[in-house]
Design a protein around this motif. Sequence first.
Motif, PDB file in Angstrom:
ATOM      1  N   ASN A 275       0.868  -1.169   0.000  1.00 60.07           N
ATOM      2  CA  ASN A 275       0.000   0.000   0.000  1.00 60.07           C
ATOM      3  C   ASN A 275       0.916   1.234   0.000  1.00 60.07           C
ATOM      4  OD1 ASN A 275      -2.139   1.459   2.563  1.00 60.07           O
ATOM      5  ND2 ASN A 275      -2.296   1.704   0.355  1.00 60.07           N
ATOM      6  N   TYR A 280      -1.265   6.233   0.429  1.00 62.44           N
ATOM      7  CA  TYR A 280      -1.320   6.746   1.809  1.00 62.44           C
ATOM      8  C   TYR A 280      -1.550   8.253   1.821  1.00 62.44           C
ATOM      9  CZ  TYR A 280       0.608   8.157   6.388  1.00 62.44           C
ATOM     10  OH  TYR A 280       0.806   8.727   7.635  1.00 62.44           O
ATOM     11  N   VAL A 283      -5.140   9.493   1.037  1.00 62.12           N
ATOM     12  CA  VAL A 283      -6.064   9.295   2.155  1.00 62.12           C
ATOM     13  C   VAL A 283      -5.803  10.327   3.244  1.00 62.12           C
ATOM     14  CG1 VAL A 283      -6.692   7.718   4.033  1.00 62.12           C
ATOM     15  CG2 VAL A 283      -6.452   6.852   1.695  1.00 62.12           C
ATOM     16  N   LYS A 284      -4.530  10.539   3.560  1.00 55.83           N
ATOM     17  CA  LYS A 284      -4.182  11.502   4.612  1.00 55.83           C
ATOM     18  C   LYS A 284      -4.642  12.909   4.243  1.00 55.83           C
ATOM     19  CE  LYS A 284      -2.163   9.513   8.108  1.00 55.83           C
ATOM     20  NZ  LYS A 284      -2.665   9.724   9.507  1.00 55.83           N
ATOM     21  N   GLU A 294     -11.221   8.847   7.982  1.00 59.23           N
ATOM     22  CA  GLU A 294      -9.953   8.146   7.744  1.00 59.23           C
ATOM     23  C   GLU A 294     -10.001   6.692   8.198  1.00 59.23           C
ATOM     24  OE1 GLU A 294      -5.160   8.488   8.758  1.00 59.23           O
ATOM     25  OE2 GLU A 294      -6.539  10.059   9.422  1.00 59.23           O
ATOM     26  N   VAL A 298      -9.563   3.627   5.576  1.00 62.47           N
ATOM     27  CA  VAL A 298      -8.361   2.783   5.679  1.00 62.47           C
ATOM     28  C   VAL A 298      -8.739   1.336   5.938  1.00 62.47           C
ATOM     29  CG1 VAL A 298      -6.303   2.304   7.065  1.00 62.47           C
ATOM     30  CG2 VAL A 298      -6.826   4.653   6.390  1.00 62.47           C
ATOM     31  N   THR A 301     -10.082  -0.266   2.899  1.00 66.35           N
ATOM     32  CA  THR A 301      -8.997  -0.542   1.956  1.00 66.35           C
ATOM     33  C   THR A 301      -8.210  -1.776   2.362  1.00 66.35           C
ATOM     34  OG1 THR A 301      -8.825   1.823   1.469  1.00 66.35           O
ATOM     35  CG2 THR A 301      -6.971   0.438   0.833  1.00 66.35           C
ATOM     36  N   THR A 315       2.133  -1.282   4.801  1.00 64.90           N
ATOM     37  CA  THR A 315       1.360  -0.043   4.797  1.00 64.90           C
ATOM     38  C   THR A 315       1.866   0.935   5.848  1.00 64.90           C
ATOM     39  OG1 THR A 315      -0.854   0.923   5.044  1.00 64.90           O
ATOM     40  CG2 THR A 315      -0.396  -1.075   6.311  1.00 64.90           C
ATOM     41  N   HIS A 317      -0.053   2.947   7.190  1.00 66.74           N
ATOM     42  CA  HIS A 317      -1.166   3.014   8.130  1.00 66.74           C
ATOM     43  C   HIS A 317      -1.058   1.946   9.226  1.00 66.74           C
ATOM     44  CE1 HIS A 317      -3.554   5.734   5.570  1.00 66.74           C
ATOM     45  NE2 HIS A 317      -3.384   4.919   4.551  1.00 66.74           N
TER      46      HIS A 317
END
Length: 326
Positions: A275, A280, A283-284, A294, A298, A301, A315, A317
């Motif tokens: 990912n 990233y 999304v952020k 968020e 996430v 995903t 990732t 995340h």
Amino acid sequence: MFPTHRPRRLRQHPQLRRMVQETLVTQADLIYPLFAVPGDQVAKEVSSMPGVYQLSIDKIVEEAKEVYDLGIPAIILFGIPDEKDTDATGAWHDCGIVQKATTAVKEAVPDLMVIVDTCLCEYTSHGHCGYLEVGDLSGRVLNDPTLELLKKTAVAQANAGADIIAPSGMMDGFVQAIRAGLDESGFEDLPILSYAAKYASAYYGPFRDAAESAPQFGDRRTYQMDPANGTEALKEIELDIAEGADMLMVKPALAYMDIIWRVKQATNLPVAAYNVSGEYAMVKAAALNGWIDEQKVVMETMTSFKRSGADLILTYHAKDVARWLG
């Protein structure tokens, strides 16, 4: 037929939905990327990746402890050296930044798996993943001489205590060369996680900020895959399996879930999905603007990666996901 069959019956209660859920994300699925830099007490946030930092080794160790305490089983290390040159010396030198970070993490958190990115672009002065023809500004890497550099790099990383070697340069024969080098050096049991299907993607932009690895000229399309090609990915994984890969990676992940699915259907080896930084960062950015939830985005995903066939997810995340999973 309706009204006998009513699929909504199994959606009426949260616990019932949980009981029939087909795909489950756990902390054990996650791998957290970290960027090691020289110095002491360094924690420099990457401007295009909020919450991601370039870290000195002492800070890498602190992160590794936190990651392990969250139940995440592995990190993957990238390095930014003090100096770069055409021989990528910082990649294969025994005192290279990734080697030093690996040893420090394994001493501090021995049960955390340390995966090392085995590539050269962060260490070459031109930003490409190997040797170039003198005077060639196209970015065409010389394949076979570069294999020797990758072999040296993998052995140095193994000597430093790495648990998994992850070659990412997409050179023809790179898994075979690295496998031979590891075996000759007594590391027959050290697994290789090959970036088997790595695409020449626009989603890598923020990573190149983090790893300071943008090409100084040309691009990487002579060695990374064309985003339009799917069947080619299957050829790449077949070659890597034949050369001795133990695990396979698809990179990027979000726009390539069809490739993850096809790779998983074609092999019984574990499949990892990366990912990547651009995924990233999008999304952020949306979350910071209040445009999306968020956590929900996430987790949806991550679940999609697992549903598409990924066994492991690299990732940025990862720490947040681990906390959300409790």
